[in-house]
Scaffold this motif. Sequence first.
Motif, PDB file in Angstrom:
ATOM      1  N   ASP A  71     -24.538 -32.795  44.978  1.00 42.17           N
ATOM      2  CA  ASP A  71     -25.840 -32.326  44.499  1.00 42.17           C
ATOM      3  C   ASP A  71     -25.887 -30.805  44.354  1.00 42.17           C
ATOM      4  N   GLN A  72     -24.887 -30.088  44.936  1.00 42.99           N
ATOM      5  CA  GLN A  72     -24.859 -28.629  44.880  1.00 42.99           C
ATOM      6  C   GLN A  72     -23.704 -28.080  44.050  1.00 42.99           C
ATOM      7  N   LEU A  73     -22.567 -28.761  44.074  1.00 50.37           N
ATOM      8  CA  LEU A  73     -21.339 -28.220  43.503  1.00 50.37           C
ATOM      9  C   LEU A  73     -20.716 -29.154  42.481  1.00 50.37           C
ATOM     10  N   GLU A  74     -20.085 -28.557  41.496  1.00 51.04           N
ATOM     11  CA  GLU A  74     -19.213 -29.269  40.563  1.00 51.04           C
ATOM     12  C   GLU A  74     -17.878 -28.549  40.561  1.00 51.04           C
ATOM     13  N   LEU A  75     -16.836 -29.223  41.076  1.00 46.90           N
ATOM     14  CA  LEU A  75     -15.526 -28.611  41.243  1.00 46.90           C
ATOM     15  C   LEU A  75     -14.507 -29.257  40.332  1.00 46.90           C
TER      16      LEU A  75
END
Length: 549
Positions: A71-75
């Motif tokens: 929900d916070q990061l796209e890696l």
Amino acid sequence: MDSQRNLLVIGLLVVSFLLWQQWQADKAPKPQPVAVTQTDSSVPQASAASTDVPADQAPMANRQLIKLVSDQLELLVDTQGGDIVDAKLLNHTVAQGSNEPFELLMDKPGRLYIAQSGLIGRDGPDSRTEGRPVYTSAQNEYRLADGQDKLVVPFTWTNADGVTFSKEFTLTRGKYTVGVDYKVTNTSSKPLELQFYGQLKQTIEAPADQQSHAMMASAYRGAAYSTTENRYQKEKFDTIKENNLNVTTAGGWVGMLQHYFVAAWAGEENGKNTLYTRSVSNNQDAIIGLKEPLQSVAAGASASLGATLWVGPKLQDEMATVAKHLDLTVDYGWLWFIAQPLFKLLKFLHSLVGNWGVAIILITLIVRGAMYPLTKAQYTSMAKMRMLQPKLQALRERFGDDRQKMSQGMMELYKQEKVNPLGGCFPILIQMPIFIALYWTLMESVELRHAPFALWLTDLSVKDPFFVLPLLMGATMWWIQKMSPTTVTDPMQQKVMQFMPIIFTFMFLWFPAGLTLYWLVSNIVTICQQTLIYRQLEKKGLHSREKKS
């Protein structure tokens, strides 16, 4: 000293402070490193037992980029080596009103910023002479599902002896942390020697959007680390070019900082970790990293090695739970002990009113209200000093160029009249650290990024698009100067005084709206306080006699 001279002193102190900060960032002498490693430390040793971090190798044809989304990061994770080569912050946009998430880590031509990690040592997959391993993944994309608190994604690789290494990435809901852990079960007949490393690699030259404006003190961009001896130590890119850091500490962290955001590796808190830096690619890129203690995994035994990566905004409370002193990357400078309580007060006020602009106004009122006794003492001392001007002039005429007798006469006069000649300066010396600390509080708070206030002020972290606040600030500064009587007769000083509002107005055109709002409100409070104090002095007969003199 009168109020106009005080205004000049404040102006010169502020401008000098900003220039000093810029000089520190660009021209200051480089600090000596804690220790120096071999000059050629960027090249791995040929020995299979080497614990040097491997140099970059040409990408293999069968490598892939695997997407991990919370929900916070796209890696994006490169299967060759398992490095994080891209990181987007899904709840922070590039620009206000944009749907494009802010990209902190990236691998683009001319702009590299990645988080690397691996296992070195005699049996480490990343110490192989044939190159770093290419891991396999069951899927090309993984997402944190609704109702799921953690996303654990394994990458696997098996060596020639049949030992499988599982590199697991853990993303947690609501967090900017990435757990990077190796799970190893030694199925061979001999012990394994392994050592975890995590490092950040970034292009040294700053991109255009991170270059500071000449009229402002810039936020720090560069490397930093923490040890048991130095809670927070900057390691500038120029220093990394010249010397390699090599220091061992219990716990610690290493990071790359920029305005509002940071990426950092936090090592095992109880382990003896080695922190290091080096420059690569002909000094085009800088690396800062940490190596955890070498571990031996007996035949038939299992082990877990890893560290935590923070990749996100500078959120002090959350970073403090990841690693000791990681919250100090919110760099308030040498006045941190004043700035930190101010920031906590600012957050508390925001929790009450729900608007950062209103919170800035309230904290300005509180700070100026708390300093009112000093302000009153300052103006009272100024009024008394102006009352003595005729007597001081008489002393000058009496003693002429005899400085010694003039000084003695002045001291006797001050003693008789019970006046402290420094009474107008001392309050300013106390107030200035508070002003500067509040400046950095507003400058460093990521909470103000894209935070709206009212009307046309939709982002308190950038300049006023219509320059209304700077113009109002300049007008109030001129009004303060206008309402303050003066005994300055020197033409040069008078011209300097007259141009101060213009100089400050021009300088504040480029300041973030939140800072300009603070200064404008502070000026309005000054006008109100000055009016009130003068009325009180008139009742005592000080101000009226001073004006007649």
